[in-house]
Scaffold this active site. Sequence first.
Site: not given
Length: 314
Positions: A161, A285, A255
């Site tokens: 991320s 995600h 995502d």
Amino acid sequence: MEKRLHPELVNMFLELPDVFYTKENLAAKRSEMLEFVASMSAAVPVNNDVQISERHVPGTAENSEVRLKLYEPRVKNQSLPGILYIHGGGYILGSADMMDVALQQMVSELECVIVSVDYRLAPEHPFPAPLEDCYAALKWFSENAEELGSDSSKIAVMGSSAGGGLTAALSLLARDRNGPSIMFQMLLYPMLDDRNITQSSNEITDNRVWNKAKSQLGWEMYLGNENPVSLYAAPARAVDLSGLPPTYACVGDLDPFRDETIHYVSRLTQAGVPTEFHLYPGCFHGSEEYFPFAEISQRIIKEYHAALKSALHK
């Protein structure tokens, strides 16, 4: 969202709560995250084969020191490769303490030394503070690798991320500053593009997962008054991707960072960077962190562990 999920994840996904982040509730959400991580870590048996310690190392002029967490095998029979790990959290959440269990497992499985950097968070410390903390950590790791029983020529950088975004930015920064060598970069569903102009960045709106609104808030806080936006803040803006380390990247097709990851991977390949990429259908995600025991999650983890092991020990 439910109709597109991987079948294994549907029932577990339905139990997830809606989560909203605002400037006003950010401190409370940070505390909740740390409490959750602490409870999860307490439920896992202690790994006696891995030693965990802390160091505070020189930082920048405005941040005199950076906190690091070190994960090392208690017994080292040879010089080991190293990983600089950069945690996620949208540039506004998380800490070096949040991945204790996963990083201990990686040390055991991959036979390596891991240094996890506790970089400063936005909005209190917007760009470039978090990236400079990561650069200071890389520099210290490289200069002190021998003391750690590691090899300065075999240091990989990885993150998920925002940690993936910082990994990409750090690789660019180290290249352009002629800084410490990075042998491999691992970008797990990286947060690369502040512009939110892709289809995926706009189509994921479910509040149970990382979505458009959370990305926008993270970028707003991270960039602060940055104008124009630097390529080291948002690596998707970089024009030249040549000379970067061999790369592994993955992302789920649910995502918000799907399309920017695919585009970045394509450009890395065009720039001559050896790159491996995995797109996981029906995964959102960080789904493998939410539900680590699902078969699809185990596959995601095993595949990136295998890529790391191959890169570190080649």
